[in-house]
Design a protein around this motif. Structure first.
Motif, short mmCIF file in Angstrom:
data_model
loop_
_atom_site.label_atom_id
_atom_site.label_comp_id
_atom_site.label_asym_id
_atom_site.label_seq_id
_atom_site.Cartn_x
_atom_site.Cartn_y
_atom_site.Cartn_z
N LEU A 125 29.05 -20.11 3.07
CA LEU A 125 28.92 -21.41 3.26
C LEU A 125 27.73 -21.57 4.05
CD1 LEU A 125 32.51 -22.85 4.08
CD2 LEU A 125 31.00 -23.41 2.13
N VAL A 126 27.23 -20.53 5.10
CA VAL A 126 26.21 -20.61 5.70
C VAL A 126 24.87 -20.35 4.86
CG1 VAL A 126 24.78 -19.21 7.74
CG2 VAL A 126 27.32 -19.81 8.15
N ARG A 127 24.80 -19.48 4.00
CA ARG A 127 23.86 -19.07 3.12
C ARG A 127 23.52 -20.32 2.40
NH1 ARG A 127 26.68 -14.11 2.60
NH2 ARG A 127 27.83 -14.89 0.63
N ARG A 128 24.61 -21.03 1.83
CA ARG A 128 24.35 -22.27 1.09
C ARG A 128 24.11 -23.51 2.01
NH1 ARG A 128 29.95 -22.85 -1.89
NH2 ARG A 128 29.05 -24.93 -2.14
N GLY A 129 23.98 -23.39 3.35
CA GLY A 129 23.86 -24.54 4.13
C GLY A 129 24.89 -25.60 4.07
N ARG A 130 26.08 -25.18 3.98
CA ARG A 130 27.40 -26.07 3.93
C ARG A 130 28.26 -25.91 4.86
NH1 ARG A 130 26.56 -30.72 1.44
NH2 ARG A 130 28.72 -30.71 1.05
N PHE A 131 28.21 -24.80 5.89
CA PHE A 131 28.99 -24.40 6.90
C PHE A 131 29.36 -25.73 7.78
CE2 PHE A 131 30.92 -22.67 10.82
CZ PHE A 131 31.66 -21.92 9.91
N CYS A 188 29.77 -27.05 10.40
CA CYS A 188 29.15 -27.28 11.73
C CYS A 188 27.94 -26.72 11.70
CB CYS A 188 30.12 -27.00 12.98
SG CYS A 188 31.15 -25.30 12.85
N ARG A 189 27.11 -27.16 12.94
CA ARG A 189 25.79 -26.50 13.22
C ARG A 189 25.64 -24.91 13.33
NH1 ARG A 189 22.36 -28.63 17.33
NH2 ARG A 189 20.84 -27.59 15.92
N VAL A 190 24.75 -24.27 12.69
CA VAL A 190 24.61 -22.97 12.74
C VAL A 190 23.04 -22.56 12.96
CG1 VAL A 190 24.56 -20.88 11.23
CG2 VAL A 190 26.33 -22.47 11.03
N LEU A 191 22.60 -21.90 14.05
CA LEU A 191 21.60 -21.40 14.31
C LEU A 191 21.24 -19.79 13.87
CD1 LEU A 191 21.58 -22.18 18.17
CD2 LEU A 191 20.82 -23.84 16.29
N ARG A 192 19.99 -20.04 13.26
CA ARG A 192 19.53 -18.53 12.80
C ARG A 192 18.67 -18.02 13.90
NH1 ARG A 192 21.14 -15.67 8.81
NH2 ARG A 192 19.02 -14.87 8.63
N ILE A 193 19.05 -17.00 14.52
CA ILE A 193 18.35 -16.29 15.46
C ILE A 193 18.03 -14.88 14.89
CG2 ILE A 193 18.56 -15.41 17.87
CD1 ILE A 193 20.74 -17.52 18.30
N GLY A 194 16.81 -14.75 14.42
CA GLY A 194 16.29 -13.48 13.67
C GLY A 194 17.06 -13.48 12.45
N ARG A 195 17.96 -12.31 12.35
CA ARG A 195 18.69 -12.32 11.19
C ARG A 195 20.01 -12.34 11.19
NH1 ARG A 195 17.82 -6.41 8.83
NH2 ARG A 195 19.22 -7.32 7.43
N SER A 247 22.93 -15.21 12.62
CA SER A 247 23.66 -16.68 12.57
C SER A 247 24.66 -16.79 13.58
CB SER A 247 24.22 -16.96 11.27
OG SER A 247 23.14 -16.91 9.96
N ARG A 248 24.44 -17.75 14.37
CA ARG A 248 25.44 -18.23 15.41
C ARG A 248 25.94 -19.74 15.27
NH1 ARG A 248 27.74 -14.24 17.95
NH2 ARG A 248 27.95 -15.62 19.72
N VAL A 249 27.15 -20.05 15.75
CA VAL A 249 27.83 -21.40 15.35
C VAL A 249 27.73 -21.89 16.71
CG1 VAL A 249 29.81 -22.43 14.67
CG2 VAL A 249 29.11 -20.53 13.25
N GLY A 305 29.15 -19.17 18.96
CA GLY A 305 30.00 -18.07 18.57
C GLY A 305 29.75 -17.57 17.32
N SER A 306 30.53 -16.49 16.91
CA SER A 306 30.18 -15.77 15.54
C SER A 306 30.70 -16.62 14.49
CB SER A 306 30.93 -14.43 15.61
OG SER A 306 32.20 -14.61 15.56
N VAL A 307 29.98 -16.34 13.28
CA VAL A 307 30.30 -17.02 12.19
C VAL A 307 31.75 -16.74 11.74
CG1 VAL A 307 29.87 -17.41 9.48
CG2 VAL A 307 28.03 -17.41 11.18
N GLU A 308 32.11 -15.64 11.96
CA GLU A 308 33.37 -14.82 11.44
C GLU A 308 34.36 -15.66 12.35
OE1 GLU A 308 36.03 -10.80 11.66
OE2 GLU A 308 33.84 -10.67 12.17
N ASP A 309 34.32 -15.70 13.64
CA ASP A 309 35.43 -16.42 14.62
C ASP A 309 35.40 -17.91 14.27
OD1 ASP A 309 36.47 -14.24 16.09
OD2 ASP A 309 34.66 -14.56 17.57
N ALA A 310 34.13 -18.56 14.00
CA ALA A 310 34.37 -20.08 13.65
C ALA A 310 35.05 -20.25 12.38
CB ALA A 310 32.81 -20.40 13.56
#
Length: 85
Positions: free
Chosen positions: A45-51, A53-60, A62-64, A26-31
């Motif tokens: 939180l995604v930038r800092r690596g502190r979200f 739950c697990r976040v996947l980087r796909i190109g540019r 981010s997906r939760v 799902g999107s970072v916004e919805d999560a």
């Protein structure tokens, strides 16, 4: 994912609704909204690596990971994205 604005946020982001309507990610916004904070805070939180739950980087992008988000919502325990101490 388009959601009607008249629906209460608690119903839009309930684990049952997420299970029924989200795919594998799902999107970072919805999560972030499901977890109770803003889009901006979610991306910070995604930038800092502190979200929480697990976040996947796909190109540019981010997906939760939906399964990770559901575990966090149901247990209240974060699964920090490779940032556990």
């Amino acid at each position: 994912m388009h959601i009607q604005e008249s629906e209460p946020a608690s119903a839009r982001y309930s684990p049952a609704r997420i299970r029924a309507t989200w795919s594998g990610t799902g999107s970072v916004e919805d999560a972030a909204r499901a977890l109770g904070f803003s889009r901006a805070k979610g991306y910070e939180l995604v930038r800092r690596g502190r979200f929480p739950c697990r976040v996947l980087r796909i190109g540019r992008s981010s997906r939760v990971v939906t399964a990770s988000l559901l575990r966090v919502l149901e247990s209240g325990e974060p699964e920090y994205n490779d940032a556990r101490t």
